[in-house]
Design a protein around this motif. Sequence first.
Motif, PDB file in Angstrom:
ATOM      1  N   HIS A   8     -12.735   3.747   7.081  1.00 40.77           N
ATOM      2  CA  HIS A   8     -12.619   2.735   6.021  1.00 40.77           C
ATOM      3  C   HIS A   8     -13.897   2.669   5.190  1.00 40.77           C
ATOM      4  O   HIS A   8     -14.844   1.961   5.542  1.00 40.77           O
ATOM      5  N   HIS A  10     -14.685   2.717   0.845  1.00 45.03           N
ATOM      6  CA  HIS A  10     -14.220   2.888  -0.544  1.00 45.03           C
ATOM      7  C   HIS A  10     -15.217   3.786  -1.265  1.00 45.03           C
ATOM      8  O   HIS A  10     -16.412   3.458  -1.306  1.00 45.03           O
ATOM      9  N   HIS A 186      -5.396  -3.706   3.823  1.00 46.17           N
ATOM     10  CA  HIS A 186      -6.393  -4.764   4.034  1.00 46.17           C
ATOM     11  C   HIS A 186      -5.655  -6.075   4.327  1.00 46.17           C
ATOM     12  O   HIS A 186      -4.806  -6.501   3.528  1.00 46.17           O
ATOM     13  N   HIS A 210      -9.822  -4.305   8.236  1.00 47.60           N
ATOM     14  CA  HIS A 210     -10.406  -5.557   8.763  1.00 47.60           C
ATOM     15  C   HIS A 210      -9.504  -6.100   9.881  1.00 47.60           C
ATOM     16  O   HIS A 210      -9.689  -5.731  11.021  1.00 47.60           O
ATOM     17  N   ASP A 267     -17.211   0.076   4.932  1.00 42.89           N
ATOM     18  CA  ASP A 267     -16.513  -0.570   3.804  1.00 42.89           C
ATOM     19  C   ASP A 267     -17.108  -0.158   2.445  1.00 42.89           C
ATOM     20  O   ASP A 267     -16.541   0.716   1.784  1.00 42.89           O
TER      21      ASP A 267
HETATM   22 ZN   LIG Z   1     -12.251  -2.308   2.375  1.00 50.40          ZN
END
Ligand SMILES: [Zn+2]
Length: 332
Positions: A8, A10, A186, A210, A267
């Motif tokens: 995970h 981005h 998410h 998450h 993240d």
């Molecule tokens: Zn994320």
Amino acid sequence: MPIKAELHCHIEGAASPDLAVSQARKYNVDLSALVRDGGYVWHDFTSFLAAYDVVAGLFRSEDDYVRLADHYLSSLARDGAIYAELFVSPDHARKAGLSPEAYIRALAEGMQRAAAKTGIESRMVVTGVRHFGVEAVEAAARFAARSRHPLIAGFGMAGDERVGDMEDFVRAFEIAREAGLGITVHAGEFGGWESVAAALDHLRPSRIGHGVRAVENTDLVKRIADEGVVLECCPGSNIALGVFPSLADHPLPRLLQAGCRVTLNSDDPPFFRTSLAGEYEATRRAFGFDERTLTSFTQTAVEAAFVDRKTRAQLLTRVPKPAARSASARKL
Ligand SMILES: [Zn+2]
Ligand SMILES: Nc1ncnc2[nH]cnc12
């Protein structure tokens, strides 16, 4: 140093402030309000999302994205990672003036360059942005489904969880599932446990981005453990965004103890002044995790990766086998 894997991150959120500043210079953009003292400036989830959009808008050409993917994955490999999934956003590429096809081609080139230098394996998860609306998320799913690019392995949804209902996105996720893509979403970050339950009920993901606010409901935690749903935990992100006041309050150890399958992720690392290695180290220090537990996070990530059987088996040979299996590893 434990072997690591990340599910995970981005890609636009992985751009370091230094790289963003160099991109801003290239395109003559004033970044002084956004970068201060070597870090990004934002103060809550809404302003973080806005800052993220500005940084994403600095990557406009194929070359820019080749550099970004190569740069991030190479640094991850130096930190001991063998595998990474990048959340990629055709919407952000389009807004920056690049076609989704060119965006994917460039990211793939960056991924291949990093692999050639370091051996790191990686895949892309096409990600719809929830607050861009149902139509946009469905369009992202259709793009992912028709692309058939060998490095596009999954579909997910990020963005503002406070906008809309999970049910609104059923069609998008059905399109992706029918195309054979892995599914993650998410949930349980800025939405409570109900959002995680709704994601499981309506979108049927194998992983949750998450998912940590599932801890608010013990029956739901049990369901996640029983169904083997994998949680892409990003503790540093949660603390930076104020989801929990401190690492000591983070539910990761409770979820692990309850038998949930847990992974560690960064993240949007420079936005939260973290890194994948930083997440392993911070949780080791805060919770006293030993090498075996940290390695079990990596093993769970490889088990849950959106890869074919052969690739998974190859990756698993690179993860040291723990002497005795931890609670989370026993669920695998
Ligand atoms: Zn994320
Ligand atoms: N932490 C996060 N939550 C939701 N959407 C995101 N997009 C990038 N980072 C995100």
